[in-house]
Design an enzyme around this catalytic site. Structure first.
Site, mmCIF file in Angstrom:
data_model
loop_
_atom_site.group_PDB
_atom_site.id
_atom_site.type_symbol
_atom_site.label_atom_id
_atom_site.label_comp_id
_atom_site.label_asym_id
_atom_site.label_seq_id
_atom_site.Cartn_x
_atom_site.Cartn_y
_atom_site.Cartn_z
ATOM 1 N N GLY A 1 0.775 -1.208 -0.062
ATOM 2 C CA GLY A 1 0.065 0.026 -0.078
ATOM 3 C C GLY A 1 0.689 1.383 0.017
ATOM 4 N N SER A 2 0.465 2.408 0.721
ATOM 5 C CA SER A 2 0.691 3.692 0.453
ATOM 6 C C SER A 2 2.368 3.811 1.016
ATOM 7 C CB SER A 2 -0.088 4.657 1.343
ATOM 8 O OG SER A 2 -1.294 4.408 0.604
ATOM 9 N N THR A 3 2.923 3.064 1.636
ATOM 10 C CA THR A 3 4.200 3.001 2.019
ATOM 11 C C THR A 3 5.093 3.270 0.693
ATOM 12 O OG1 THR A 3 4.129 0.642 2.621
ATOM 13 C CG2 THR A 3 4.356 2.313 4.386
#
Lengths: 530, 393
Positions: free
Chosen positions: A259-261
């Site tokens: 995801g966003s990492t």
């Protein structure tokens, strides 16, 4: 003539006897250095020494994590058991002293042979109790058993051995040769950190009724892994009791869509290649359309966002726009340099390959820019993120204090300038009023971080309810030394989290708690607050 | 203890007053030491291979009694009968040697054993005393009668036996056999130049054996370069002497026997060193030395060439076996499976030693009527020069 010659022969023979006597005397009284005795050097290299126990594994401070103890084995000689009655008594008495049932023992005593092993690894107390039973048909044979005094704490890293003492997982397997030589191994793990990380991770897993979770703490400069926890775990003392899911090391064998990492990497790439500038603004009011795909944001923003806000608000739309501009070729090359497309490098036999699109199209570049459509391990992520914050230098993760192989000294991924900009973005996530990682804030320590919340795929579709929520923290963010990643698998929204189960709610508080406890142990003094 | 009158003219009475009682008593002392050591070493070995603990002790005692019986019986015999028995034994054991090559059981890389009436016999053990007797007789006969070429015949017989032993292959026994022959022709008076030549042939033979026989090659390689291979037995053996120290760990208290598969046979000296300590082990060496010196000196005083050569040959065999056994345990010589006379467990070895020492006792008796060659002065060998004119120049 024969007389003289007999005397000559006799002289030679007596010379022989004199040499034997001298040699015997010098050996017995230790007058000569014997190449073979336990005092000599030879023994260290000699694998033929009958009972060289397997060497210890310690943590970075010398705390014993795995050792070999002399624990005798109980055996029976059924040929000298006088009657069935005595046999049953023996079985009954043993079952009261050792954790085995009577039937198992009785069955073994019925076998033929003069050496029937009954029980391995007796404690001194158990041996004394068996001796006190006083059966002449029972005996002990010297044997060794691998013992893990920290039990579950470091299980996935250490691995375990089989009943013959052969390493079959983890460090035990990876360094089988070193350990049997024997020479001990010191890991980069610090059990204190390991304990704190595990305790906080477990709390969060329980709070959010998650199915599991993982955490890694690594030194961003040299790649030393200080703690690595995967839950659920197992007791390496009793590997046969462990379930398959417990043996699974989420950090090195488990690949997940992070995801966003991943925005950390795509935005850093765009900055590094000059595709975007720090001052650029992005309109994210409408969903991003690419072919038949539509990309939405979790919280929709009406006003244009600055680059730092795209990152701190975790805008998928903004990141997708950036990735489109950057292009497939550059993004892939950048990910490859970070090691995200190759098999994990680590001193463990359990290392996964990333899960990548079968054919990398432009849409894959878009989704990969915010961490979807490709899956990597926690250690992959931690390593790549280290390069972004560590002035652009990529470390190689390692578990041994004195490495067995040479590591590439300096792999530069981005410039120190880009790294500094990214550190500013990371700090904002925690310190900003609207940042997604506020809950990771620790008074007195400047930290940076990034949330990641990915929907898990069930039957080929992303499921909104099944999340893989994580938080990546870096501290001190001004001059990073340590990186910490915590992931919670399938957390469920709770009342006190207002139904949220995202990385900011589940994983970020773990990081805050862990850092507040481990920073003093790592010798960091909290800064005075105003 | 014994009350035998000096004037007793019975066979036993005559035997008692003429036999070398010093030698006899030292042999019995040696046997006693052997019983103690086998009792100390063999139960551990027996238990390891799942036999009753006293399996080897009982067998040792049985064979020892047979050996004593044979020894005493032979020591009663006249020289002429000794020669006859030697000849029969030689023919018998050579046939057995050939049989082992054809049907022999393969134990640890060599076929040395033959199974007869439930016993495993090692014919190479019996061939040695037989050769010593037959060789001595042939050479002594030549000293007496110039025309008889005993030296050549004995050399041919020795070479045949040597070939059979090398074929097995049994390098240790071959070496001992070669030494018996070398001793006898040396004592027969061959010139020193020839002696040097024979020694050189011996060295060349060792080198050839080293280069062609892998079994020999390994042993020597490991001896010269201990770290090159598996020296487990030697390591354990050397440790045992250290462990024993001056006074030893006490009978039965040693550990080396737990690790060495042949603790009761090829490595019994290590058990002695560990359990009985330096002082008693030195005494054991002294006892062996005494037996050898005693029989050799008795041979010197003998007027009969047959006796001198046979006793010297057997004594050298006895001494070399002792030295090789000790040298293997002490890592002075390459590891060579060789029994320690009258001490090690091993039926063939015990019986063969009984035969050997019986012959020595018979030949060193004071009352032996001198055999065929007693009419000449045996201290010189005039015939040798005639036999080998080459050395006469």
């Amino acid at each position: 003539m024969a007389r003289t010659r007999i005397i000559i022969i006799l002289g030679f023979l007596m010379l022989g006897f004199a040499i034997m006597s001298w040699r015997l005397t010098s050996l017995s009284l230790l007058l000569t250095e014997n190449n073979y005795t336990s005092h000599g050097k030879k023994e260290n290299n000699s694998s033929s020494f009958a009972y060289a126990p397997r060497a210890d594994i310690t943590d970075r401070n010398g705390i014993v994590l795995a050792t070999t103890l002399k624990m005798p084995m109980l055996y029976a000689d059924p040929t000298i058991i006088p009657s069935m009655e005595v046999l049953n008594n023996i079985a009954l008495d043993i079952s009261q002293v050792l954790p085995v049932d009577k039937e198992t023992i009785a069955k073994k005593l019925h076998r033929s042979g003069r050496f029937i092993p009954l029980f391995k690894g007796l404690t001194p107390k158990q041996q004394k109790d068996i001796n006190e039973l006083g059966y002449p048909s029972l005996g002990f044979r010297e044997s060794f058993r691998r013992v893990y005094p920290e039990q579950n704490l470091v299980s996935h890293i250490l691995g375990y051995t089989d009943s013959d003492g052969l390493g079959i997982a983890g460090i035990e397997k990876q360094y089988e040769e070193t350990l049997t030589k024997p020479s001990s191994i010191a890991l980069t793990i610090d059990v204190r950190l390991q304990h704190i990380l595990k305790r906080e991770l477990k709390k969060s897993i329980n709070n959010f009724e998650a199915i599991g979770g993982s955490g890694v703490i690594m030194n961003v400069k040299n790649g030393e892994i200080l703690a690595m926890v995967s839950l659920p775990d197992f007791d390496p003392n009793l590997p046969s009791k462990a379930k398959k899911i417990e043996l699974f090391n989420r950090n090195t064998t488990g690949v997940f869509e992070m995801g966003s990492t991943f925005k950390l990497f795509s935005i850093a790439a765009a900055l590094e290649y000059g595709t975007v500038k720090e001052s650029d603004k992005f309109n994210v009011s409408e969903p991003f359309k690419f072919g038949s795909h539509t990309i939405k944001d979790f919280h929709r923003e009406k006003k244009p966002l600055k680059l730092s806000e795209v990152f701190s608000h975790s805008s998928n739309i903004g990141t997708a726009q950036i990735a489109e501009k950057l292009g497939t070729e550059k993004l892939r090359k950048f990910y490859k340099n970070l090691g995200l497309l190759n098999r994990l490098e680590l001193d463990l036999p359990e290392r996964a390959y990333p899960l990548l699109p079968r054919k990398w199209r432009d849409i894959n570049t878009i989704t990969a820019s915010y961490g979807h459509g490709m899956a990597v391990t926690s250690v992959h992520l931690v390593r790549a993120a280290s390069a972004i914050v560590n002035n652009g230098i990529l470390p190689t993760p390692r578990l041994l204090m004195t490495p067995k192989k040479k590591y590439n000294p300096e792999i530069r991924i981005i410039s120190a300038k880009t790294s500094k900009i990214m550190r500013g973005f990371l700090a904002k996530v925690i310190n900003d009023e609207k940042g997604t990682g506020k809950k990771a804030f620790v008074a007195g320590y400047d930290m940076g971080g990034k949330t990641g919340t990915a929907e898990k795929i069930t039957s080929k579709k992303y499921d909104e309810k099944l999340l893989y929520s994580s938080f990546l923290g870096v501290f001190p963010i001004s001059e990073p030394e340590y990186i910490i990643l915590v992931s919670i698998d399938e957390p469920k929204g709770q009342k006190d989290s207002y139904g949220f189960a995202t990385g900011g709610w589940t994983a970020a508080p773990v990081i805050g708690k862990v850092v507040s406890e481990i920073a003093p142990l790592l010798g960091m003094i909290p800064q005075q607050q105003e | 203890m014994f009350s035998i009158d000096r004037t007793d003219k019975s066979i036993l009475g005559q035997w008692w007053w003429s036999v070398d009682r010093w030698l006899l008593f030292s042999l019995f002392t040696l046997m006693l030491a052997g019983i103690i050591l086998v009792m100390a070493a063999s139960p551990a070995v027996a238990e390891r291979i799942h036999l009753p603990p006293f399996h080897f002790v009982v067998k040792h005692l049985i064979f020892l009694m047979m050996s004593v019986f044979i020894m005493l019986s032979l020591s009663l015999l006249k020289l002429r009968n000794i020669w006859r028995i030697g000849l029969v034994l030689l023919i018998g054991s050579m046939i057995m040697l050939i049989t082992t090559l054809v049907f022999g059981a393969d134990i640890k890389g060599s076929s040395r054993w033959i199974h007869l009436f439930g016993f495993s016999l090692q014919p190479s053990e019996f061939v040695k005393p037989a050769l010593a007797v037959v060789g001595a007789w042939l050479i002594a006969k030549q000293c007496n009668e110039n025309k008889f070429n005993g030296l050549l015949i004995s050399t041919i017989i020795y070479l045949m036996v040597l070939c059979l032993l090398i074929k097995q292959p049994d390098f240790g026994m071959s070496f001992v056999t070669f030494s018996i022959w070398a001793t006898q022709i040396f004592l027969a008076g061959i010139p020193f130049a020839l002696v040097c030549l024979i020694i050189m042939i011996g060295i060349v033979a060792v080198v050839i054996a080293y280069m062609t026989l892998p079994h020999v090659h390994n042993r020597i390689e490991r001896f010269l370069n201990p770290s090159s291979g598996d020296n487990y037995q030697i390591e354990k053996s050397l440790d045992s002497f250290n462990h024993g120290g001056l006074f030893g760990t006490g009978p039965g208290e040693g550990q080396v026997k737990m690790y060495l598969p042949d603790a009761h046979a090829d490595f019994i000296f290590a058990v002695a060193g560990e359990e009985f300590g330096l002082i008693l082990t030195l005494l054991l060496i002294a006892l062996f030395g005494f037996i050898i010196v005693r029989s050799m000196l008795r041979a010197i005083n003998n007027k009969d060439m047959f006796c001198i050569l046979a006793v010297a040959g057997i004594s050298v065999q006895f001494a070399l076996q002792t030295l090789i056994h000790m040298g293997s345990s002490l890592q002075i010589l390459p590891a060579k499976g060789m029994t320690l006379p009258f001490i090690s467990y091993g039926g063939s070895s015990l019986l063969s030693m009984g035969i050997s020492m019986g012959i020595v006792l018979a030949m060193t008796r004071k009352d032996q009527d001198k055999y065929v060659f007693s009419n000449k002065d045996t201290r010189s060998l005039p015939t040798v020069r005639a036999v080998y004119p080459f050395f006469n120049k």
